[in-house]
Design a protein around this motif. Structure first.
Motif, PDB file in Angstrom:
ATOM      1  N   GLU A  83      -2.226   8.389  -0.619  1.00  0.00           N
ATOM      2  CA  GLU A  83      -1.698   8.139   0.729  1.00  0.00           C
ATOM      3  C   GLU A  83      -0.176   8.023   0.692  1.00  0.00           C
ATOM      4  OE1 GLU A  83      -5.292   5.752   3.040  1.00  0.00           O
ATOM      5  OE2 GLU A  83      -4.073   4.663   1.587  1.00  0.00           O
TER       6      GLU A  83
ATOM      7  N   VAL B 270      -1.467   1.033   0.401  1.00  0.00           N
ATOM      8  CA  VAL B 270      -1.924   2.423   0.462  1.00  0.00           C
ATOM      9  C   VAL B 270      -2.287   2.874  -0.940  1.00  0.00           C
ATOM     10  CG1 VAL B 270      -0.588   3.072   2.515  1.00  0.00           C
ATOM     11  CG2 VAL B 270       0.456   3.298   0.241  1.00  0.00           C
ATOM     12  N   THR B 271      -3.123   3.902  -1.009  1.00  0.00           N
ATOM     13  CA  THR B 271      -3.444   4.474  -2.323  1.00  0.00           C
ATOM     14  C   THR B 271      -2.267   5.351  -2.766  1.00  0.00           C
ATOM     15  OG1 THR B 271      -4.414   6.474  -1.385  1.00  0.00           O
ATOM     16  CG2 THR B 271      -5.890   4.578  -1.672  1.00  0.00           C
TER      17      THR B 271
ATOM     18  N   THR C 187      -7.075   0.071  -3.852  1.00  0.00           N
ATOM     19  CA  THR C 187      -7.424  -0.073  -2.440  1.00  0.00           C
ATOM     20  C   THR C 187      -8.190   1.155  -1.951  1.00  0.00           C
ATOM     21  OG1 THR C 187      -6.561  -0.807  -0.283  1.00  0.00           O
ATOM     22  CG2 THR C 187      -5.355   0.965  -1.394  1.00  0.00           C
ATOM     23  N   VAL C 188      -8.718   1.072  -0.744  1.00  0.00           N
ATOM     24  CA  VAL C 188      -9.499   2.183  -0.202  1.00  0.00           C
ATOM     25  C   VAL C 188      -8.581   3.100   0.611  1.00  0.00           C
ATOM     26  CG1 VAL C 188     -11.696   0.972  -0.101  1.00  0.00           C
ATOM     27  CG2 VAL C 188     -10.118   0.778   1.805  1.00  0.00           C
ATOM     28  N   ALA C 189      -8.880   4.378   0.583  1.00  0.00           N
ATOM     29  CA  ALA C 189      -8.094   5.333   1.363  1.00  0.00           C
ATOM     30  C   ALA C 189      -8.636   5.375   2.781  1.00  0.00           C
ATOM     31  CB  ALA C 189      -8.168   6.716   0.732  1.00  0.00           C
ATOM     32  N   THR C 190      -7.750   5.191   3.754  1.00  0.00           N
ATOM     33  CA  THR C 190      -8.168   5.273   5.157  1.00  0.00           C
ATOM     34  C   THR C 190      -7.357   6.336   5.904  1.00  0.00           C
ATOM     35  OG1 THR C 190      -6.588   3.567   5.820  1.00  0.00           O
ATOM     36  CG2 THR C 190      -8.810   2.835   5.237  1.00  0.00           C
ATOM     37  N   GLY C 191      -6.346   6.874   5.244  1.00  0.00           N
ATOM     38  CA  GLY C 191      -5.509   7.865   5.917  1.00  0.00           C
ATOM     39  C   GLY C 191      -4.521   7.266   6.887  1.00  0.00           C
ATOM     40  N   SER C 192      -4.316   5.949   6.769  1.00  0.00           N
ATOM     41  CA  SER C 192      -3.370   5.305   7.678  1.00  0.00           C
ATOM     42  C   SER C 192      -2.690   4.137   6.965  1.00  0.00           C
ATOM     43  CB  SER C 192      -4.081   4.799   8.933  1.00  0.00           C
ATOM     44  OG  SER C 192      -5.042   3.830   8.593  1.00  0.00           O
TER      45      SER C 192
END
Lengths: 96, 171
Positions: free
Chosen positions: A80, A76-77, A50-55
């Motif tokens: 994360e 979450v990664t 998955t992509v990291a979004t910080g949330s």
């Protein structure tokens, strides 16, 4: 087809490990009133794809033929997830 | 209006707008005389609002937080597959693995079409001109090569799932 919520949650996690090669860990969030009829299955999935979004972004799905209970899933990664464990990401995992 | 009524109101509105954006995307995709950026712009907007509609079902977070925070379509795809396709793909794990891998890649590329996502690293977007290697490029003159595969088999399967996520949404 799973008959209980616990079976459905286990089946869903096992099946997802089988089709997501980068899935590292599935954490089921269980709350005090977990047996309430409208309380969803809540999964936090640690997935390197998955992509990291910080949330933490939980998505909610209605009961279906696939999963006969309402379900909330957040991805979450691994990085994360480590930040969640260190309380650096303040969002509540899987809607909590 | 109480918090739950607001949540429902916004969820209904977001899925309605996603459905409308999707309809315009389909109209534009069928035409051969419109620049690719326009159909991709509507596809990106449909996907963003679709993810937001599903996000708004989260009854544990304040509505204003859900409205103001970024909602990543790329982070929606995996949970959607997990929650909805288990029975349908029973015994077809290899087929589903391929579909999930392609869907994740498409979702990332579609998310990048929004101009605000990462303009420094990925200036290419469906709306505004950008500068790359000393040239200024208009979206309407750019072929968006990473998304040309949407017109092929794997891309069509992915688009069918986006449409299904819109059509099967229920509060």
């Amino acid at each position: 087809m799973a008959r209980t919520k616990d079976e459905a949650a286990r089946e869903l996690a096992e099946w997802h490990f089988g089709v997501e090669p980068d899935l590292k860990q599935v954490i089921r969030i269980v709350v005090e009133d977990e047996d309430a009829p409208d309380e969803p299955i809540k999964l936090l999935e640690v997935n390197a794809a998955t992509v990291a979004t910080g949330s933490v972004e939980p998505y909610a799905f209605a009961a279906s033929t696939s999963v006969p209970f309402p379900t909330v899933i957040a991805e979450v990664t691994p990085e994360e997830y480590e930040r969640i464990r260190r309380n650096e990401i303040s969002s509540r995992p899987a809607g909590r | 209006m109480n918090e739950d009524e607001r949540r429902r109101g916004f969820a209904v509105a977001f899925i309605a707008q996603a459905r409308s954006d999707w309809g315009v995307y389909r109209l534009l995709a069928e035409r051969g005389d419109v620049a690719a950026c326009h159909e991709l712009h509507y596809l990106q907007m449909a996907c963003e609002k679709l993810a937001k509609a599903y996000r708004l079902r989260d009854t544990k977070s304040p509505v204003d937080d859900l409205l103001s925070k970024h909602t990543g379509f790329a982070k929606f795809v995996g949970p959607f597959f997990a929650a909805v396709l288990k029975e349908e793909y029973r015994g077809k794990d290899a087929q589903l693995r391929g579909l999930i891998t392609r869907a994740r890649a498409f979702a990332r590329e579609i998310e990048k079409l929004a101009p605000a996502i990462d303009p420094a690293a990925v200036p290419e977007n469906a709306e505004y001109p950008w500068e790359r290697d000393g040239r200024v490029i208009a979206p309407c003159l750019y072929p968006f090569p990473s998304l040309e595969l949407l017109r092929q088999g794997g891309g069509r399967a992915f688009l069918n799932l986006v449409e299904r996520a819109i059509d099967t949404y229920a509060l």
